[in-house]
Design a protein around this motif. Structure first.
Motif, PDB file in Angstrom:
ATOM      1  N   ASP A  50      28.967  49.072  31.772  1.00 49.68           N
ATOM      2  CA  ASP A  50      27.810  48.753  30.616  1.00 49.68           C
ATOM      3  C   ASP A  50      27.732  47.550  30.695  1.00 49.68           C
ATOM      4  N   ARG A  51      28.092  46.736  31.711  1.00 43.97           N
ATOM      5  CA  ARG A  51      27.682  45.049  31.979  1.00 43.97           C
ATOM      6  C   ARG A  51      28.110  44.496  30.720  1.00 43.97           C
ATOM      7  N   LYS A  52      29.310  44.843  30.140  1.00 44.95           N
ATOM      8  CA  LYS A  52      29.741  44.095  28.815  1.00 44.95           C
ATOM      9  C   LYS A  52      30.924  42.932  29.366  1.00 44.95           C
ATOM     10  N   VAL A  53      31.443  43.242  30.567  1.00 37.64           N
ATOM     11  CA  VAL A  53      32.263  42.359  31.185  1.00 37.64           C
ATOM     12  C   VAL A  53      31.915  42.156  32.710  1.00 37.64           C
ATOM     13  N   THR A  54      32.467  41.252  33.338  1.00 37.63           N
ATOM     14  CA  THR A  54      32.131  41.046  34.770  1.00 37.63           C
ATOM     15  C   THR A  54      33.374  40.558  35.301  1.00 37.63           C
ATOM     16  N   ILE A  55      33.505  40.555  36.730  1.00 40.57           N
ATOM     17  CA  ILE A  55      34.693  40.006  37.462  1.00 40.57           C
ATOM     18  C   ILE A  55      34.179  38.841  37.888  1.00 40.57           C
ATOM     19  N   GLU A  56      34.880  37.858  37.285  1.00 43.92           N
ATOM     20  CA  GLU A  56      34.835  36.260  37.551  1.00 43.92           C
ATOM     21  C   GLU A  56      35.120  36.008  38.556  1.00 43.92           C
ATOM     22  N   GLN A  57      36.348  36.383  39.196  1.00 45.21           N
ATOM     23  CA  GLN A  57      37.009  35.818  40.359  1.00 45.21           C
ATOM     24  C   GLN A  57      37.913  36.935  40.819  1.00 45.21           C
ATOM     25  N   THR A  58      38.070  36.905  42.201  1.00 44.18           N
ATOM     26  CA  THR A  58      39.028  37.867  42.674  1.00 44.18           C
ATOM     27  C   THR A  58      39.830  37.003  43.608  1.00 44.18           C
ATOM     28  N   THR A  59      41.336  37.457  43.618  1.00 40.99           N
ATOM     29  CA  THR A  59      42.305  36.576  44.231  1.00 40.99           C
ATOM     30  C   THR A  59      43.212  37.472  45.130  1.00 40.99           C
ATOM     31  N   GLU A  60      43.140  37.081  46.325  1.00 40.85           N
ATOM     32  CA  GLU A  60      44.034  38.066  47.225  1.00 40.85           C
ATOM     33  C   GLU A  60      45.658  37.695  46.787  1.00 40.85           C
ATOM     34  N   GLN A  61      46.211  38.812  47.033  1.00 40.44           N
ATOM     35  CA  GLN A  61      47.738  38.528  46.566  1.00 40.44           C
ATOM     36  C   GLN A  61      48.654  39.166  47.981  1.00 40.44           C
ATOM     37  N   SER A  62      49.430  38.438  48.745  1.00 41.66           N
ATOM     38  CA  SER A  62      50.164  38.818  49.812  1.00 41.66           C
ATOM     39  C   SER A  62      50.711  40.242  49.319  1.00 41.66           C
ATOM     40  N   GLY A  63      50.470  41.090  50.117  1.00 43.71           N
ATOM     41  CA  GLY A  63      51.159  42.536  50.032  1.00 43.71           C
ATOM     42  C   GLY A  63      50.479  43.254  49.073  1.00 43.71           C
ATOM     43  N   GLY A  64      50.075  42.926  48.058  1.00 47.31           N
ATOM     44  CA  GLY A  64      49.663  43.567  46.564  1.00 47.31           C
ATOM     45  C   GLY A  64      47.961  43.646  47.071  1.00 47.31           C
ATOM     46  N   PRO A  65      47.582  44.650  45.624  1.00 44.40           N
ATOM     47  CA  PRO A  65      46.218  44.466  45.663  1.00 44.40           C
ATOM     48  C   PRO A  65      45.585  43.290  45.112  1.00 44.40           C
ATOM     49  N   GLU A  66      44.481  43.094  45.126  1.00 44.97           N
ATOM     50  CA  GLU A  66      43.887  41.955  44.573  1.00 44.97           C
ATOM     51  C   GLU A  66      43.810  41.768  43.078  1.00 44.97           C
TER      52      GLU A  66
END
Ligand SMILES: Nc1ncnc2c1ncn2[C@@H]1O[C@H](COP(=O)(O)OP(=O)(O)OP(=O)(O)O)[C@@H](O)[C@H]1O
Ligand SMILES: [Mg+2]
Lengths: 177, 232
Positions: A50-66
């Motif tokens: 619904d475009r009420k939130v956005t993903i501001e930043q994505t961080t890689e995590q070693s071995g896990g999901p971002e």
């Protein structure tokens, strides 16, 4: 519905990761009933759609999901503020059910007083539990318990008034039969 | 009988004031250490029941047992002694002497029980801190706020370490925050001292502090919440 606004409200203060959102939510509202992770992510994806939130930043995590840092959009903030400014509809359901039980008792020549007393005992039992929560909890829990307590109290005032007018009500109902 | 789990048993009480029946077969059983709320509409007979159970009123018929003794059989003198030494009372208004200071009021029942002056005042002292009214020892109770005076009344009732506390609308003249504070103090003190409490209230929020409630209707106890457990 209200969980989604609660999360939006937390994001309104500052961007947050899903995990931290859940932690914050639980500490404000969910001590009795924590929010499931599944629900947090389902709500976030709806808010994203619904475009009420956005993903501001994505961080890689070693071995896990971002890890995704969520932030409120201006559309989201506007919606949040409209919601905040609108009063809630009252929920008349409890009263309706109680009233139907009283009238039904009268129709079936059952003891409506006994039913009302039982209802009163059940309400007070719940109030007793909330009173314990109040006495042992922090201020936020106490204020939430208060809200529930005052509502139960209002129900009970109705129970008492109805109880006092039962004879009159029986007469009216019987004359309509 | 004295090791019975009931500290008080009232059986089938009848009491009329002239032609007005106030109690019409009311029964009540209270366990040791229990906090019981008596609820019911105005005029239903709650206060009359409390007064009969506390031995202040004599019922026209029926029996009141206290700790294995039948109150009906006791002389007025013996009942007065029992009331002074084992019973504490808190009412909505009026049991404090307004011209006396707070500490005099708390010490008074102890003095009536022939406790020495020194000991009576020493016993009264810690209650001020405990009830959050420290510094008010020398204030006349007639010049205190309702909530402050009610704390003094509570201290006065509890200072004799009663086995059982009888309270009639103890928070009746207070606002909700002050009522709540008085109830917190009452419940905490009762738990600490193991005091049994029988309290009359029409306020469900107050009743919710009790372990269980009974309901009075037309001079009879109509419902007892047996499900409610003693939660400590
Ligand atoms: N001293 C008295 N003289 C005459 N009648 C009395 C007296 N005390 C009580 N009554 C009557 O007995 C009945 C029960 O009174 P009681 O004071 O026990 O009611 P209550 O449940 O405590 O009511 P409230 O909630 O208003 O205090 C009422 O009809 C009342 O008018
Ligand atoms: Mg009364």
């Amino acid at each position: 519905m209200s969980a989604s606004y609660a999360l939006l409200g937390i994001l309104g203060k500052q961007p947050s990761y899903g995990y931290d959102l859940k932690k914050d939510y639980d500490s404000y509202y969910g001590k009795e009933k924590p929010l499931a992770f599944g629900q947090v992510y389902a709500t976030l994806s709806r808010l994203l759609r619904d475009r009420k939130v956005t993903i501001e930043q994505t961080t890689e995590q070693s071995g896990g999901p971002e890890r995704k840092l969520y932030a409120i959009t201006s559309l989201g903030r506007k919606d949040l503020e409209t919601w905040l400014a609108s009063p809630e509809k009252l929920h008349p359901n409890t009263q309706t059910v109680l009233f139907i039980k009283v009238v039904t008792s009268i129709l079936l020549d059952k003891d409506a007083d006994a039913y009302l007393d039982a209802q009163k005992a059940a309400h007070i039992e719940r109030m007793r539990q909330l009173t314990v929560v109040r006495r042992e909890g922090d201020l936020a829990q106490m204020l939430q318990a208060d809200y529930a307590l005052f509502h139960l109290e209002a129900d009970l005032r109705w129970v008492d008034t109805t109880s006092a007018r039962l004879q009159k009500l029986s007469k009216e109902i019987r004359s309509e039969r | 009988m004295s090791d019975s789990e009931y500290i008080v048993q009232a059986k089938n009480l009848q009491k009329s004031f002239g032609a007005t029946p106030a109690l019409q077969g009311a029964s009540l059983e209270v366990k040791r250490g229990e906090i019981v709320a008596i609820m019911g509409a105005s005029g239903s007979g709650k206060s009359t029941l409390l007064h009969c159970v506390a031995g202040i009123f004599k019922p026209d018929s029926g029996e009141v047992w206290y700790d294995g003794k039948r109150l009906n059989d006791m002389s007025e003198e013996a009942r007065t002694k029992l009331r002074r030494s084992a019973f504490g009372f808190v009412f909505q208004f009026g049991q404090l002497v307004p011209e006396l200071t707070a500490e005099d009021n708390i010490a008074l029942p102890l003095l009536l029980n022939k406790v020495s002056r020194h000991k009576a005042y020493a016993t009264a002292q810690p209650w001020f801190k405990r009830l959050g009214i420290e510094g008010m020892e020398k204030h006349r109770t007639g010049e205190m706020s309702g909530g402050q005076a009610q704390r003094v009344a509570l201290a006065r009732a509890l200072a004799i370490q009663p086995t059982i506390l009888f309270a009639d609308e103890p928070t009746g003249s207070l606002d909700s925050l002050a009522s709540e504070q008085v109830m917190e103090l009452l419940v905490d003190a009762a738990h600490q001292q193991g005091t049994t409490v029988v309290l009359v209230t029409h306020d469900p929020r107050i009743a919710a502090y009790a372990d269980r409630e009974v309901m009075v209707r037309d001079g009879k106890v109509t419902a007892t919440n047996h499900k409610a457990k003693v939660v400590r």
